[in-house]
Write an enzyme that holds these catalytic residues in place. Sequence first.
Site, short mmCIF file in Angstrom:
data_model
loop_
_atom_site.label_atom_id
_atom_site.label_comp_id
_atom_site.label_asym_id
_atom_site.label_seq_id
_atom_site.Cartn_x
_atom_site.Cartn_y
_atom_site.Cartn_z
N GLU A 303 5.92 4.25 4.47
CA GLU A 303 5.44 4.57 3.13
C GLU A 303 5.94 5.94 2.65
O GLU A 303 6.51 6.07 1.57
CB GLU A 303 3.91 4.55 3.11
CG GLU A 303 3.31 4.77 1.74
CD GLU A 303 3.59 3.59 0.84
OE1 GLU A 303 3.05 2.51 1.08
OE2 GLU A 303 4.38 3.75 -0.10
N ASP A 307 8.64 6.63 -0.42
CA ASP A 307 8.20 7.31 -1.64
C ASP A 307 9.07 8.54 -1.89
O ASP A 307 9.53 8.78 -3.01
CB ASP A 307 6.74 7.77 -1.50
CG ASP A 307 5.76 6.60 -1.38
OD1 ASP A 307 6.16 5.46 -1.66
OD2 ASP A 307 4.60 6.85 -1.00
N SER A 542 4.51 -0.43 -3.42
CA SER A 542 4.57 0.96 -2.98
C SER A 542 5.77 1.68 -3.54
O SER A 542 5.73 2.84 -3.89
CB SER A 542 4.70 1.03 -1.47
OG SER A 542 3.79 0.22 -0.83
#
Length: 627
Positions: A303, A307, A542
């Site tokens: 994650e 990002d 995400s």
Amino acid sequence: MRSLIQVLVLCAIASAGTFKRADHVLHERRAMQPVSWVRERRLEADKILPLRIGLKQQNMDRVEDMLLSVSHPDSPTYAQHWSAERVVNFFAPHEDTVSAVTAWLAEYGLTGDRVRLSPNKGWLETELSVAEAEELLGAEYHVYSHASGIEQIGCERYHVPDYVSEHIDIIKPTVHFNHRARGPDAPPKFRKRESVLGQPSSNNGPKTNGQLATGSSDPLANCDREIVPDCLRALYSINYKPVATKKNSYGIVEFTPQAFLAGDLDLFFSNFSSGQIGDRPVLVSIDGGVAQTQNQSFNFNGESDLDLEYAMSLTNPQPILLLQTGDLVEGAGFDNWLDAVDKSFCTFEGGDDPTQDGIYPDKLPGGFNHPESCGIIKPPNVVSVSYGQDEATVTPKFANRQCQEYAKLGLMGTTVLYSSGDDGVAGFGGACLLPNGSEPTTVNGNKFNPSFPGGCPFITSVGATMVPQNKTVADPETACELVIFSGGGFSNIFPLPSYQASAVTSFLKNHPPPFTSAQFNNSGKALPPGIDGQFALVFGTSASSPVVGSIITLINDARIANGKGPVGFINPVIYSEKFRSAFHDITVGGNQGCGTPGFQSTEGWDPVTGVGTPNMTALLPLFLSLP
Ligand SMILES: *[C@@H]1O[C@H](CO)[C@@H](O)[C@H](O)[C@H]1NC(C)=O
Ligand SMILES: *[C@@H]1O[C@H](CO)[C@@H](O)[C@H](O)[C@H]1NC(C)=O
Ligand SMILES: *[C@@H]1O[C@H](CO)[C@@H](O)[C@H](O)[C@H]1NC(C)=O
Ligand SMILES: *[C@@H]1O[C@H](CO)[C@@H](O)[C@H](O)[C@H]1NC(C)=O
Ligand SMILES: *[C@@H]1O[C@H](CO)[C@@H](O)[C@H](O)[C@H]1NC(C)=O
Ligand SMILES: *[C@@H]1O[C@H](CO)[C@@H](O)[C@H](O)[C@H]1NC(C)=O
């Protein structure tokens, strides 16, 4: 007869223990008896208690109107964002409230220096002995202990005079009990989503199904299989180099133990953004947040890596603030990062919820044993959060308190983006709600399970789209139907906001979904309201949120360079007629779940792909034309 006598006796004992007066009314009682905590003894009468009285705020009913006045494209005060002080003053309790509560305290000899108004004006604070507090509140304080050795104090109920009750939210410390001590013998019942947001077991990170295809000389050759930054630039017409980076800010929230790995960033940069090798985000440690390197795997790093890689490459050279939230022991919830950017939120309406948020200082071994991070940085102009939880796991009171804070951040000029979830109309792990609206325990239900805070009308919820197989960036995208399905649907807590009414009403009228209202709540606020980003290989909404955050950051840069303010809350703008042409309407694909095909994309707004995907080249002049 026997049972009646018993009841009477019990009541007599209960009231004998308190000091309730005729004019006092019960203000709060504990919702449930603490599990795994033992009531040890009465708290010593001469111990000093710091007592905090939460005062009723005013103007909360006007928060949406105030937010629209700075975010609606037709408003003459568009982008005239409020200072933190103005927000505090506008919502501060009325002076009648302050004087009523001050008068009550004075009756008990609490006057002058002994009583203070907190800086956010929401609390009256005093120190008094336990004996005085018991007298004031008609309460009995006890010490409770837990097998881990932790103790806390509290009472089971408390009373205040009738004329004071209407001016008070809550008083602390009283019945608000932290049930969440971990360590030996901690209750094992915590659901996967509720305690630590960044834990790999929380099941809400991105998914992977393989390795990157080998590079091709044409960066756009494989956009149907892997979305590299150049694919995003082509799809969303991103062609802008920031020039006002010192005055701009972009924050990415991660929850420990999720963490980026420096080597992963460099590997990504070496292939896709070679000038950035060695670039790192600026770490803002919230409540002991650390970018840990002890545990390394896709589930711990996927994650954060994702990002940061996309946000950093698309907004280069804008420095990225990494809002790393929660320590390694207790973790954190959404309220914890909100505390860090707005000190008036730390205690607003009683502060964080021990069943949802990390409570700091963390007294457990190895925990962050320091005061909570409260107002440690200014709210960034854009914040992207690729985490969520099922709306059914929060109470309406908790949800509303947090949602109002997003509105306040919008008033101050911050755009808050959350990913919409990866399980279509179902919740995390495919969970669908039971007929009574509860999360399933053993057998799955069939009611749709929207995400939180996706249903809050004051954030922008971002879903996922894709380039269909064997197609190129020049072809229309579809809703993501590979590995994941975009979260989307209708909230069970928040009503439909005005900016969304016409889009949603027309969708429901022209494309009535084949579900009954037993499955979804057609009066709720719809998700996703917003734009869709996209990404493949690592699959997940995400990835979409930081991409959209990057586009808004670039738009803010251009506005700042033109002497204007950041855009703040974007939903009223992106729903407006004037901006419609700046989005690619997505008309193919659904978000299956709960044994249904889910909602279907259609012409115009729909609950799967929202207003569509952005064309930044078209958006930029429109945003620059606003005041
Ligand atoms: C990344 O770069 C390496 C070395 O230049 C190359 O072998 C590899 O194919 C590239 N990968 C992608 C996905 O472009
Ligand atoms: C993370 O690392 C710690 C220390 O090495 C270890 O005790 C723990 O089991 C690891 N957690 C996971 C989920 O691998
Ligand atoms: C909802 O129904 C389930 C299954 O019948 C039950 O276990 C649960 O306690 C109910 N929840 C509420 C809040 O009534
Ligand atoms: C894409 O192309 C491959 C190879 O030509 C083919 O096997 C596959 O069926 C195609 N997929 C679609 C959805 O057209
Ligand atoms: C539907 O949503 C509204 C908020 O708009 C809420 O008041 C109502 O309780 C919800 N109904 C159900 C069955 O969840
Ligand atoms: C994006 O908008 C610009 C300006 O309106 C237009 O020239 C361009 O063709 C659009 N790009 C796409 C991919 O639709």
